[in-house]
Design an enzyme around this catalytic site. Structure first.
Site, PDB file in Angstrom:
ATOM      1  N   GLU A 139     -24.794  21.246  21.078  1.00  0.00           N
ATOM      2  CA  GLU A 139     -24.710  20.290  22.202  1.00  0.00           C
ATOM      3  C   GLU A 139     -25.711  20.664  23.289  1.00  0.00           C
ATOM      4  O   GLU A 139     -26.310  19.799  23.929  1.00  0.00           O
ATOM      5  CB  GLU A 139     -23.291  20.242  22.773  1.00  0.00           C
ATOM      6  CG  GLU A 139     -22.238  19.758  21.788  1.00  0.00           C
ATOM      7  CD  GLU A 139     -22.595  18.427  21.162  1.00  0.00           C
ATOM      8  OE1 GLU A 139     -23.032  17.511  21.874  1.00  0.00           O
ATOM      9  OE2 GLU A 139     -22.449  18.315  19.916  1.00  0.00           O
ATOM     10  N   TRP A 156     -28.863  19.232  22.244  1.00  0.00           N
ATOM     11  CA  TRP A 156     -28.954  17.797  22.567  1.00  0.00           C
ATOM     12  C   TRP A 156     -29.421  17.621  24.020  1.00  0.00           C
ATOM     13  O   TRP A 156     -30.229  16.744  24.329  1.00  0.00           O
ATOM     14  CB  TRP A 156     -27.584  17.105  22.414  1.00  0.00           C
ATOM     15  CG  TRP A 156     -27.347  16.516  21.065  1.00  0.00           C
ATOM     16  CD1 TRP A 156     -26.527  17.021  20.092  1.00  0.00           C
ATOM     17  CD2 TRP A 156     -27.910  15.310  20.519  1.00  0.00           C
ATOM     18  NE1 TRP A 156     -26.553  16.203  18.985  1.00  0.00           N
ATOM     19  CE2 TRP A 156     -27.389  15.145  19.225  1.00  0.00           C
ATOM     20  CE3 TRP A 156     -28.810  14.353  21.005  1.00  0.00           C
ATOM     21  CZ2 TRP A 156     -27.727  14.069  18.402  1.00  0.00           C
ATOM     22  CZ3 TRP A 156     -29.149  13.273  20.199  1.00  0.00           C
ATOM     23  CH2 TRP A 156     -28.617  13.142  18.907  1.00  0.00           C
ATOM     24  N   TRP A 196     -28.667  -9.864  26.686  1.00  0.00           N
ATOM     25  CA  TRP A 196     -27.407  -9.344  27.244  1.00  0.00           C
ATOM     26  C   TRP A 196     -26.696 -10.453  28.002  1.00  0.00           C
ATOM     27  O   TRP A 196     -27.344 -11.337  28.561  1.00  0.00           O
ATOM     28  CB  TRP A 196     -27.693  -8.164  28.199  1.00  0.00           C
ATOM     29  CG  TRP A 196     -28.431  -7.027  27.565  1.00  0.00           C
ATOM     30  CD1 TRP A 196     -29.721  -6.674  27.775  1.00  0.00           C
ATOM     31  CD2 TRP A 196     -27.923  -6.090  26.614  1.00  0.00           C
ATOM     32  NE1 TRP A 196     -30.058  -5.579  27.018  1.00  0.00           N
ATOM     33  CE2 TRP A 196     -28.972  -5.200  26.293  1.00  0.00           C
ATOM     34  CE3 TRP A 196     -26.684  -5.911  25.981  1.00  0.00           C
ATOM     35  CZ2 TRP A 196     -28.818  -4.147  25.388  1.00  0.00           C
ATOM     36  CZ3 TRP A 196     -26.531  -4.860  25.081  1.00  0.00           C
ATOM     37  CH2 TRP A 196     -27.591  -4.001  24.788  1.00  0.00           C
ATOM     38  N   ASN A 218     -16.487  13.423  26.197  1.00  0.00           N
ATOM     39  CA  ASN A 218     -17.641  12.869  25.477  1.00  0.00           C
ATOM     40  C   ASN A 218     -17.263  11.778  24.470  1.00  0.00           C
ATOM     41  O   ASN A 218     -17.927  10.746  24.392  1.00  0.00           O
ATOM     42  CB  ASN A 218     -18.397  13.998  24.764  1.00  0.00           C
ATOM     43  CG  ASN A 218     -19.608  13.465  24.019  1.00  0.00           C
ATOM     44  OD1 ASN A 218     -20.497  12.877  24.619  1.00  0.00           O
ATOM     45  ND2 ASN A 218     -19.624  13.623  22.695  1.00  0.00           N
ATOM     46  N   TRP A 264     -26.795  -2.039  28.816  1.00  0.00           N
ATOM     47  CA  TRP A 264     -26.474  -0.618  28.970  1.00  0.00           C
ATOM     48  C   TRP A 264     -26.865  -0.087  30.346  1.00  0.00           C
ATOM     49  O   TRP A 264     -26.275   0.858  30.846  1.00  0.00           O
ATOM     50  CB  TRP A 264     -27.118   0.223  27.861  1.00  0.00           C
ATOM     51  CG  TRP A 264     -28.629   0.150  27.789  1.00  0.00           C
ATOM     52  CD1 TRP A 264     -29.367  -0.673  26.991  1.00  0.00           C
ATOM     53  CD2 TRP A 264     -29.587   0.933  28.538  1.00  0.00           C
ATOM     54  NE1 TRP A 264     -30.708  -0.461  27.195  1.00  0.00           N
ATOM     55  CE2 TRP A 264     -30.879   0.523  28.124  1.00  0.00           C
ATOM     56  CE3 TRP A 264     -29.474   1.935  29.480  1.00  0.00           C
ATOM     57  CZ2 TRP A 264     -32.046   1.074  28.650  1.00  0.00           C
ATOM     58  CZ3 TRP A 264     -30.639   2.496  30.009  1.00  0.00           C
ATOM     59  CH2 TRP A 264     -31.902   2.060  29.602  1.00  0.00           C
ATOM     60  N   TRP A 285     -26.331   6.608  26.895  1.00  0.00           N
ATOM     61  CA  TRP A 285     -26.197   5.146  26.946  1.00  0.00           C
ATOM     62  C   TRP A 285     -27.075   4.475  25.911  1.00  0.00           C
ATOM     63  O   TRP A 285     -26.650   3.545  25.225  1.00  0.00           O
ATOM     64  CB  TRP A 285     -26.485   4.626  28.363  1.00  0.00           C
ATOM     65  CG  TRP A 285     -25.223   4.666  29.162  1.00  0.00           C
ATOM     66  CD1 TRP A 285     -24.819   5.635  30.027  1.00  0.00           C
ATOM     67  CD2 TRP A 285     -24.132   3.715  29.091  1.00  0.00           C
ATOM     68  NE1 TRP A 285     -23.566   5.359  30.511  1.00  0.00           N
ATOM     69  CE2 TRP A 285     -23.125   4.179  29.959  1.00  0.00           C
ATOM     70  CE3 TRP A 285     -23.916   2.538  28.395  1.00  0.00           C
ATOM     71  CZ2 TRP A 285     -21.917   3.497  30.142  1.00  0.00           C
ATOM     72  CZ3 TRP A 285     -22.717   1.847  28.574  1.00  0.00           C
ATOM     73  CH2 TRP A 285     -21.741   2.328  29.431  1.00  0.00           C
TER      74      TRP A 285
HETATM   75  C1  LIG Z   1     -22.741   7.237  27.498  1.00  0.00           C
HETATM   76  C2  LIG Z   1     -22.860   8.727  27.765  1.00  0.00           C
HETATM   77  C3  LIG Z   1     -23.239   9.167  29.027  1.00  0.00           C
HETATM   78  C4  LIG Z   1     -23.347  10.544  29.298  1.00  0.00           C
HETATM   79  N1  LIG Z   1     -23.725  10.959  30.550  1.00  0.00           N
HETATM   80  C5  LIG Z   1     -23.888  12.275  30.799  1.00  0.00           C
HETATM   81  C6  LIG Z   1     -24.316  12.732  32.081  1.00  0.00           C
HETATM   82  O1  LIG Z   1     -24.590  11.956  32.996  1.00  0.00           O
HETATM   83  N2  LIG Z   1     -24.411  14.082  32.280  1.00  0.00           N
HETATM   84  C7  LIG Z   1     -24.134  14.978  31.297  1.00  0.00           C
HETATM   85  O2  LIG Z   1     -24.231  16.195  31.527  1.00  0.00           O
HETATM   86  N3  LIG Z   1     -23.763  14.580  30.064  1.00  0.00           N
HETATM   87  C8  LIG Z   1     -23.622  13.264  29.786  1.00  0.00           C
HETATM   88  N4  LIG Z   1     -23.214  12.864  28.537  1.00  0.00           N
HETATM   89  C9  LIG Z   1     -23.052  13.871  27.475  1.00  0.00           C
HETATM   90  C10 LIG Z   1     -21.634  14.459  27.317  1.00  0.00           C
HETATM   91  O3  LIG Z   1     -20.679  13.439  27.260  1.00  0.00           O
HETATM   92  C11 LIG Z   1     -21.244  15.430  28.428  1.00  0.00           C
HETATM   93  O4  LIG Z   1     -22.274  16.374  28.612  1.00  0.00           O
HETATM   94  C12 LIG Z   1     -19.969  16.195  28.063  1.00  0.00           C
HETATM   95  O5  LIG Z   1     -18.899  15.300  27.875  1.00  0.00           O
HETATM   96  C13 LIG Z   1     -19.641  17.172  29.162  1.00  0.00           C
HETATM   97  O6  LIG Z   1     -18.440  17.832  28.906  1.00  0.00           O
HETATM   98  P1  LIG Z   1     -18.402  19.396  28.575  1.00  0.00           P
HETATM   99  O7  LIG Z   1     -19.179  20.150  29.592  1.00  0.00           O
HETATM  100  O8  LIG Z   1     -16.978  19.754  28.373  1.00  0.00           O
HETATM  101  O9  LIG Z   1     -19.189  19.431  27.214  1.00  0.00           O
HETATM  102  P2  LIG Z   1     -19.264  20.512  25.998  1.00  0.00           P
HETATM  103  O10 LIG Z   1     -18.765  19.789  24.812  1.00  0.00           O
HETATM  104  O11 LIG Z   1     -18.552  21.747  26.403  1.00  0.00           O
HETATM  105  O12 LIG Z   1     -20.785  20.735  25.853  1.00  0.00           O
HETATM  106  C14 LIG Z   1     -21.508  21.766  26.535  1.00  0.00           C
HETATM  107  C15 LIG Z   1     -22.679  21.194  27.290  1.00  0.00           C
HETATM  108  O13 LIG Z   1     -23.616  20.630  26.390  1.00  0.00           O
HETATM  109  C16 LIG Z   1     -24.219  19.479  26.982  1.00  0.00           C
HETATM  110  N5  LIG Z   1     -23.887  18.307  26.179  1.00  0.00           N
HETATM  111  C17 LIG Z   1     -22.768  18.091  25.463  1.00  0.00           C
HETATM  112  N6  LIG Z   1     -22.834  16.922  24.820  1.00  0.00           N
HETATM  113  C18 LIG Z   1     -24.020  16.370  25.149  1.00  0.00           C
HETATM  114  C19 LIG Z   1     -24.667  15.162  24.797  1.00  0.00           C
HETATM  115  N7  LIG Z   1     -24.133  14.264  23.967  1.00  0.00           N
HETATM  116  N8  LIG Z   1     -25.873  14.908  25.340  1.00  0.00           N
HETATM  117  C20 LIG Z   1     -26.473  15.787  26.170  1.00  0.00           C
HETATM  118  N9  LIG Z   1     -25.901  16.968  26.544  1.00  0.00           N
HETATM  119  C21 LIG Z   1     -24.693  17.248  26.025  1.00  0.00           C
HETATM  120  C22 LIG Z   1     -23.628  19.332  28.383  1.00  0.00           C
HETATM  121  O14 LIG Z   1     -24.482  19.944  29.304  1.00  0.00           O
HETATM  122  C23 LIG Z   1     -22.308  20.076  28.241  1.00  0.00           C
HETATM  123  O15 LIG Z   1     -21.815  20.581  29.463  1.00  0.00           O
HETATM  124  C24 LIG Z   1     -23.094  11.484  28.253  1.00  0.00           C
HETATM  125  C25 LIG Z   1     -22.713  11.020  26.982  1.00  0.00           C
HETATM  126  C26 LIG Z   1     -22.598   9.659  26.738  1.00  0.00           C
HETATM  127  C27 LIG Z   1     -22.177   9.195  25.365  1.00  0.00           C
END
Ligand SMILES: Cc1cc2nc3c(=O)[nH]c(=O)nc-3n(C[C@H](O)[C@H](O)[C@H](O)COP(=O)(O)OP(=O)(O)OC[C@H]3O[C@@H](n4cnc5c(N)ncnc54)[C@H](O)[C@@H]3O)c2cc1C
Length: 459
Positions: free
Chosen positions: A267, A270, A299, A334, A352, A375
């Site tokens: 993640e 990503w 849209w 997420n 979006w 998004w």
């Molecule tokens: C529509 C949409 C919008 C999002 N907007 C944001 C946003 O504005 N800011 C944001 O930080 N994340 C965003 N995410 C990614 C992700 O949902 C969040 O990072 C995650 O839910 C944060 O929770 P966590 O720290 O417990 O994640 P964990 O599951 O503990 O992951 C660890 C870290 O990895 C990174 N990460 C995890 N998943 C993703 C992902 N899919 N894409 C990029 N980085 C990721 C984050 O920095 C996160 O803190 C978005 C995802 C979607 C589908």
């Protein structure tokens, strides 16, 4: 040559290599430009500003213990920054600033303009891999995540990450004061801002949750993810620090991508992928589809449906619970972000960009690169996105990821007495057993909405 440090979204002392280099060059002043009008024009959430302000106060106190003064300067827009920066630097006799890069187009333009008035030495402290350092054989940015990840790993396999050691001894007691223009509300108080508490959160996650992350991470009722995104978004922790901490427990985590503990590092990669993308394709910061083909999607302009989605009133319990979680806490799981983004763009066929802006205005972890990436992934317009014909069914997603409905019940109290079997789409149950008037009717029919989206995306 008098050097100082310019803080941005890198609000940490430890693991901030650029800061350490500046201090080694003699820096004893640090600057932070508080550009609220600029950020507000890009929808920054008040909860994120609150976290930022709380962390800045903490950082100011920490720095002053080491004899470094943090000057927090109220600014308005980036356009005015160079002139303001010049005044501050002239006043303090500063002729070189060290800072970490920010990769969004406005931030890059700001730095270019500031370089005309002061020497800037910029670092890549927000990432493990510098943008432009993970490329295809022909020297281009990857357009698919998995090969990017493989190339990323090739760069770092065998490397042990460490916290960089801090060069200064403590000098005197902290006496840092809150700037008058801060409007702290403690909206974000659920997220502690002192380093000891944050390190405890990181270590507890690694010790107690990391091994099960792969299995638990998709279930919003389980606290299976780290919750560290608000800290990563403001640079209060860095991905290098997090990998260093994992390596203390799992020294070979980067060498074994098939092990469960790697799933979390995946993640973080990503996160790197989306940042590298905005550098390679700056138009992503300006609201363009990554995939031009979908410029032809028409849209729907439906402000009423959009508002119902924002308020968690769509009649699809998992969507409503998710949106209410966002509105109430400033954070969303997420799996739910994917479900609600898919619902807005496919079931409601709403652009979006509207969802992206709403998320930014509410999220404590709002971050352009990840938000835009997420998004555009869900809308199928993005890089390595969900194919347009794979449309999440909000009922089966709910059955799969909130099987007993406990997450739904937390945020949709109207449904608290609905049995698990019916909670994912409770309308027939409510009609038969009472309570129909307490919960909204479904905004769209799933099958019809799906067919409409498939049609709209055939461009
Ligand atoms: C529509 C949409 C919008 C999002 N907007 C944001 C946003 O504005 N800011 C944001 O930080 N994340 C965003 N995410 C990614 C992700 O949902 C969040 O990072 C995650 O839910 C944060 O929770 P966590 O720290 O417990 O994640 P964990 O599951 O503990 O992951 C660890 C870290 O990895 C990174 N990460 C995890 N998943 C993703 C992902 N899919 N894409 C990029 N980085 C990721 C984050 O920095 C996160 O803190 C978005 C995802 C979607 C589908």
């Amino acid at each position: 040559m008098k050097t100082a440090f310019w803080f941005r979204r890198d609000l940490r002392i430890y693991g901030n290599e650029a800061l350490i280099e500046a201090v080694n060059e003699g820096a004893r002043d640090a600057l932070f430009f508080y550009c609220k009008p600029q950020w507000q024009s890009h929808n920054v959430a008040s909860i994120q500003l609150d976290l930022l302000e709380r962390r800045l106060l903490e950082l100011g106190s920490q720095l002053s213990e080491f004899g470094i003064r943090l000057h927090i300067i109220e600014a308005s827009t980036f356009a005015e920054l160079p002139a303001q920066l010049q005044v501050v630097c002239d006043d303090k006799g500063i002729d070189c600033l060290y800072a970490n890069k920010e990769y969004e187009v406005n931030e890059v333009a700001r730095d270019e303009a500031c370089e005309t008035v002061i020497s800037l030495k910029l670092f890549d402290g927000d990432l493990v891999a510098k943008p432009g350092s993970v490329l295809t054989g022909s020297g281009e940015m990857f357009k698919v995540f998995t090969p990017f990840k493989k190339a990323w790993l090739k760069c770092f396999v065998g490397q042990q990450f460490h916290f960089s050691s801090w060069p200064l001894d403590k000098q005197h007691e902290a006496n840092f004061k809150k700037p008058t223009f801060f409007e702290m509300t403690n909206e974000s108080e659920k997220w502690p801002v002192d380093d000891n508490a944050i390190v405890t959160i990181v270590n507890r996650f690694i010790k107690d949750k990391l091994a099960d992350y792969q299995d638990d991470r998709d279930f919003p009722a389980i606290k299976g993810t780290s919750g560290l995104s608000p800290y990563l978004a403001l640079g209060i922790v860095s991905p290098k620090q997090l990998i260093a901490q994992i390596q203390l427990h799992y020294p070979e985590v980067l060498e074994n991508p098939s092990k469960p503990e790697f799933c979390w590092v995946n993640e973080l990669i990503w996160r790197e992928f989306y940042r590298h993308l905005i550098v390679a394709f700056p138009r992503l910061c300006k609201g363009f589809n990554f995939n031009d083909k979908y410029n032809a999607v028409r849209w729907r302009d439906d402000s009423q449906a959009f508002e119902l989605w924002c308020n968690g009133q769509t009649g699809y319990p998992i969507v409503d619970a998710a949106m209410r979680q966002l509105n109430k806490t400033g954070w969303m799981h997420n799996r739910l972000r994917m479900i609600v983004a898919s619902f807005l763009t496919k079931h409601l066929l709403i652009d979006w960009r509207e969802g992206e802006a709403y998320f930014m205005s509410k999220l404590i972890d709002g971050d352009l690169a990840s938000n835009n990436g997420g998004w555009q992934w869900a809308a199928s317009t993005g890089c390595d996105a969900q194919p347009y014909f794979r449309i999440f069914n909000p009922i089966t997603q709910s059955e799969k990821f909130d099987p007993d409905g406990s997450f739904i019940r937390t945020y949709v109290p109207e449904l608290k007495n609905v049995p698990a079997k019916h909670i994912h789409f409770p309308h027939d149950y409510l009609a038969a057993f009472g309570g129909k008037e307490d919960y909204v009717e479904p905004l769209v029919d799933h099958k019809e909405a799906r067919a409409r989206a498939l049609d709209a995306f055939k461009v």
